[in-house]
Design an enzyme around this catalytic site. Structure first.
Site, mmCIF file in Angstrom:
data_model
loop_
_atom_site.group_PDB
_atom_site.id
_atom_site.type_symbol
_atom_site.label_atom_id
_atom_site.label_comp_id
_atom_site.label_asym_id
_atom_site.label_seq_id
_atom_site.Cartn_x
_atom_site.Cartn_y
_atom_site.Cartn_z
ATOM 1 N N GLY A 145 10.874 40.285 18.293
ATOM 2 C CA GLY A 145 10.439 41.668 18.165
ATOM 3 C C GLY A 145 9.128 41.765 17.415
ATOM 4 O O GLY A 145 8.544 42.830 17.303
ATOM 5 N N CYS A 146 8.665 40.639 16.899
ATOM 6 C CA CYS A 146 7.393 40.575 16.194
ATOM 7 C C CYS A 146 6.386 39.836 17.063
ATOM 8 O O CYS A 146 6.728 38.854 17.708
ATOM 9 C CB CYS A 146 7.533 39.805 14.880
ATOM 10 S SG CYS A 146 8.649 40.557 13.704
ATOM 11 N N THR A 147 5.153 40.303 17.062
ATOM 12 C CA THR A 147 4.090 39.579 17.750
ATOM 13 C C THR A 147 3.754 38.313 16.980
ATOM 14 O O THR A 147 3.534 37.256 17.560
ATOM 15 C CB THR A 147 2.836 40.467 17.896
ATOM 16 O OG1 THR A 147 3.207 41.639 18.605
ATOM 17 C CG2 THR A 147 1.745 39.763 18.640
ATOM 18 N N SER A 148 3.721 38.416 15.670
ATOM 19 C CA SER A 148 3.485 37.247 14.814
ATOM 20 C C SER A 148 4.741 36.385 14.796
ATOM 21 O O SER A 148 5.836 36.852 15.109
ATOM 22 C CB SER A 148 3.193 37.698 13.383
ATOM 23 O OG SER A 148 2.093 38.547 13.348
ATOM 24 N N GLY A 206 7.537 45.053 14.431
ATOM 25 C CA GLY A 206 7.972 43.870 13.705
ATOM 26 C C GLY A 206 8.677 44.219 12.403
ATOM 27 O O GLY A 206 9.706 43.628 12.066
#
Length: 148
Positions: free
Chosen positions: A59-62, A129
């Site tokens: 759910g986080c791009t990072s 995120g």
């Protein structure tokens, strides 16, 4: 086992008040972002062998990894990101929630996000995120109480 510096304050409410006070010292968002980066550097070392897909927060791009341990009386979270700003967001969430009882975690709305203006200054991907991180913490607390 990784040791956690959290909790820093006696209650989650005290942690949120301290965060609001600290961010109140800064006049603009460039200073607040720098403070977030500085906080991210204060996260305890996260063991390399924990950086697995099983601990990856989706759910986080990072890239974000999180490990929760403990029981309903005390849940401790360890987390890190490959992004310095996201690591700062993690630091704030752990400051509020890590080292607390499951009941206190579930009773604590993350008001600091609005109080310090994060809600208005995060990109949609960082907001998503952060929501995923907070959902993980809440879910772990629900599981510790036998729910979820």
């Amino acid at each position: 086992m990784n040791t956690s510096p959290f909790p820093l304050e006696p209650t989650a409410a005290d942690a949120q008040a301290a965060i609001a006070d600290e961010f109140g010292f800064f006049g603009d968002w460039s200073e607040r972002y720098q403070y977030l980066i500085d906080l991210g550097h204060k996260l305890p070392e996260f063991p390399e062998d924990w950086k697995t897909d099983a601990h990856r927060l989706h759910g986080c791009t990072s890239l974000v990894w999180i490990v929760g341990e403990g029981d309903a009386d005390k849940l401790t979270f360890h987390s890190i990101s490959d992004s310095v700003i996201v690591s700062g967001l993690i630091y704030l969430a752990l400051r509020v929630y890590s080292g607390r009882s499951a009941q206190e975690i579930l009773a604590t709305t993350p008001d600091y996000i609005t109080h310090i203006g994060l809600a208005k200054h995060l990109s949609p991907t960082r907001s998503n995120g952060l929501a995923a991180l907070l959902a993980f913490i809440r879910n772990r607390a629900e599981l510790a109480l036998g729910g979820g």
